[in-house]
Write a protein that holds these residues in place. Structure first.
Motif, PDB file in Angstrom:
ATOM      1  N   MET A  66       0.836  -1.197   0.000  1.00  0.00           N
ATOM      2  CA  MET A  66       0.000   0.000   0.000  1.00  0.00           C
ATOM      3  C   MET A  66       0.870   1.247   0.000  1.00  0.00           C
ATOM      4  SD  MET A  66      -2.859  -1.331   2.766  1.00  0.00           S
ATOM      5  CE  MET A  66      -3.607   0.258   2.984  1.00  0.00           C
ATOM      6  N   LYS A  67       0.288   2.368  -0.386  1.00  0.00           N
ATOM      7  CA  LYS A  67       1.038   3.622  -0.403  1.00  0.00           C
ATOM      8  C   LYS A  67       1.551   3.922   1.009  1.00  0.00           C
ATOM      9  CE  LYS A  67       0.971   8.422  -1.648  1.00  0.00           C
ATOM     10  NZ  LYS A  67       0.235   9.563  -2.074  1.00  0.00           N
ATOM     11  N   ASP A  68       2.835   4.187   1.121  1.00  0.00           N
ATOM     12  CA  ASP A  68       3.533   4.491   2.375  1.00  0.00           C
ATOM     13  C   ASP A  68       3.527   3.339   3.376  1.00  0.00           C
ATOM     14  OD1 ASP A  68       4.059   7.084   1.410  1.00  0.00           O
ATOM     15  OD2 ASP A  68       2.170   7.842   2.232  1.00  0.00           O
ATOM     16  N   GLY A  69       3.082   2.165   2.959  1.00  0.00           N
ATOM     17  CA  GLY A  69       3.012   1.028   3.874  1.00  0.00           C
ATOM     18  C   GLY A  69       4.374   0.595   4.387  1.00  0.00           C
ATOM     19  N   ARG A 141      -6.552   6.610   5.023  1.00  0.00           N
ATOM     20  CA  ARG A 141      -6.475   5.900   3.742  1.00  0.00           C
ATOM     21  C   ARG A 141      -7.660   4.951   3.594  1.00  0.00           C
ATOM     22  NH1 ARG A 141      -3.129   7.079   0.274  1.00  0.00           N
ATOM     23  NH2 ARG A 141      -3.371   5.242  -1.007  1.00  0.00           N
ATOM     24  N   LEU A 142      -8.007   4.266   4.654  1.00  0.00           N
ATOM     25  CA  LEU A 142      -9.115   3.316   4.580  1.00  0.00           C
ATOM     26  C   LEU A 142     -10.467   4.017   4.440  1.00  0.00           C
ATOM     27  CD1 LEU A 142      -7.982   0.663   7.211  1.00  0.00           C
ATOM     28  CD2 LEU A 142      -7.916   0.479   4.717  1.00  0.00           C
ATOM     29  N   ALA A 143     -10.544   5.263   4.877  1.00  0.00           N
ATOM     30  CA  ALA A 143     -11.800   6.013   4.781  1.00  0.00           C
ATOM     31  C   ALA A 143     -11.964   6.701   3.423  1.00  0.00           C
ATOM     32  CB  ALA A 143     -11.880   7.052   5.891  1.00  0.00           C
ATOM     33  N   GLN A 148      -8.307   4.003  -1.413  1.00  0.00           N
ATOM     34  CA  GLN A 148      -8.536   2.551  -1.458  1.00  0.00           C
ATOM     35  C   GLN A 148      -8.300   2.021  -2.869  1.00  0.00           C
ATOM     36  OE1 GLN A 148     -12.400   1.489   0.027  1.00  0.00           O
ATOM     37  NE2 GLN A 148     -11.985   2.279   2.071  1.00  0.00           N
ATOM     38  N   ALA A 149      -8.784   2.752  -3.864  1.00  0.00           N
ATOM     39  CA  ALA A 149      -8.578   2.337  -5.251  1.00  0.00           C
ATOM     40  C   ALA A 149      -7.094   2.343  -5.599  1.00  0.00           C
ATOM     41  CB  ALA A 149      -9.350   3.253  -6.194  1.00  0.00           C
ATOM     42  N   GLU A 150      -6.386   3.382  -5.145  1.00  0.00           N
ATOM     43  CA  GLU A 150      -4.946   3.463  -5.386  1.00  0.00           C
ATOM     44  C   GLU A 150      -4.225   2.285  -4.724  1.00  0.00           C
ATOM     45  OE1 GLU A 150      -1.239   6.606  -4.814  1.00  0.00           O
ATOM     46  OE2 GLU A 150      -3.024   6.824  -3.550  1.00  0.00           O
ATOM     47  N   LEU A 154      -1.926  -0.648  -6.382  1.00  0.00           N
ATOM     48  CA  LEU A 154      -0.551  -0.909  -5.937  1.00  0.00           C
ATOM     49  C   LEU A 154      -0.377  -2.377  -5.511  1.00  0.00           C
ATOM     50  CD1 LEU A 154       0.102   2.348  -3.866  1.00  0.00           C
ATOM     51  CD2 LEU A 154       1.225   1.684  -6.019  1.00  0.00           C
ATOM     52  N   ILE A 155      -1.375  -2.925  -4.832  1.00  0.00           N
ATOM     53  CA  ILE A 155      -1.319  -4.324  -4.400  1.00  0.00           C
ATOM     54  C   ILE A 155      -1.343  -5.243  -5.614  1.00  0.00           C
ATOM     55  CG2 ILE A 155      -2.627  -6.141  -3.202  1.00  0.00           C
ATOM     56  CD1 ILE A 155      -3.442  -3.860  -1.179  1.00  0.00           C
ATOM     57  N   ALA A 156      -2.192  -4.935  -6.594  1.00  0.00           N
ATOM     58  CA  ALA A 156      -2.255  -5.752  -7.809  1.00  0.00           C
ATOM     59  C   ALA A 156      -0.920  -5.718  -8.547  1.00  0.00           C
ATOM     60  CB  ALA A 156      -3.384  -5.263  -8.714  1.00  0.00           C
ATOM     61  N   GLU A 157      -0.319  -4.553  -8.640  1.00  0.00           N
ATOM     62  CA  GLU A 157       0.989  -4.440  -9.298  1.00  0.00           C
ATOM     63  C   GLU A 157       2.055  -5.223  -8.545  1.00  0.00           C
ATOM     64  OE1 GLU A 157       1.763  -0.247  -9.588  1.00  0.00           O
ATOM     65  OE2 GLU A 157       0.117   0.069 -11.018  1.00  0.00           O
TER      66      GLU A 157
END
Length: 179
Positions: A66-69, A141-143, A148-150, A154-157
Motif C-alpha cells: 500500500m502507499k507508504d506502507g 487511507r481506509l476512509a 482505497q482504489a490506489e 498498488l497491491i495488484a501491481e
C-alpha cells in the motif's frame, strides 16, 4: 486492515497510560522496586511483544504494498524498539535500586533509578506519537475511496511482480490469554 487500524489506534493510549504510571513511580520514594517498578516493566514488555507481533503480521500482509506502507512499517518497527528499550530501562531501574542490597558502595538514593524511569517515559512518549500518527494515516487511507482504489492498484501491481510476497491480509491476531 480495519482490525489492524483499530489495534494500532489502541497502542497510543496504552503507551500514554504507561507513561503516567512511570511518572507516578518516578515521583515516589521507590522504596520497594520489586513491588513498584516490576509490574510496570512487565506491562511494557507485554506491550512490546504485542506490538512486535502486529508489525510482523502487517509485514506479511498487503500493507507493505500500500502507499507508504513500507515506510510506516519501518516507523512502527522503530516504535517497537523504543517500547522494548523502555522495558529494559525499567529493569535497569529495578537493578539500580536494589544494588544497595548487594554492594556496600552502592548509591542509597533512587536517583539512578529515577533517571532510568525518566528515559523509559521519554521512549514511551516517542512510541506513542509514532503509533498515533501511523494509525491516523492508515485510518484516513481506509476512509478514502480514491486512496482505497490506489492501494488496490498498488497491491495488484505488487502481486504481478512478486506473487508469493504479497499475501492476503491475515485475520486479526488472536488475543492470547494468560491463565
Amino acid at each position: 486492515m480495519n482490525e489492524h487500524t483499530r489495534l494500532l489506534g489502541e497502542v497510543a493510549p496504552s503507551l500514554e497510560k504507561l507513561c503516567g504510571e512511570t511518572a507516578r513511580i518516578r515521583a515516589g520514594e521507590i522504596a520497594k522496586p520489586f513491588r513498584e517498578i516490576v509490574p510496570l516493566s512487565l506491562q511494557v514488555h507485554e506491550l512490546a511483544m504485542r506490538c512486535t507481533r502486529q508489525v510482523h503480521d502487517l509485514s506479511i500482509s498487503q500493507y507493505p504494498a500500500m502507499k507508504d506502507g513500507a515506510e510506516n512499517l519501518a516507523h512502527l518497527a522503530g516504535a517497537c524498539a523504543q517500547i522494548s528499550l523502555a522495558a529494559t530501562l525499567c529493569n535497569l531501574a529495578v537493578h539500580h535500586r536494589t544494588e544497595i542490597l548487594v554492594y556496600e558502595d552502592a548509591d542509597a538514593t533512587p536517583a539512578t533509578s529515577r533517571d532510568q524511569l525518566r528515559r523509559a517515559e521519554a521512549e514511551l512518549q516517542k512510541a506513542a506519537l509514532c503509533y498515533r500518527t501511523v494509525a491516523q494515516r492508515l485510518s484516513r487511507r481506509l476512509a478514502s475511496f480514491p486512496a482505497q482504489a490506489e492501494d488496490r492498484q498498488l497491491i495488484a501491481e505488487a502481486r504481478q511482480r512478486c506473487p508469493q510476497q504479497v499475501t492476503s491480509t491475515p485475520s486479526a491476531p488472536a488475543v492470547r490469554r494468560h491463565v
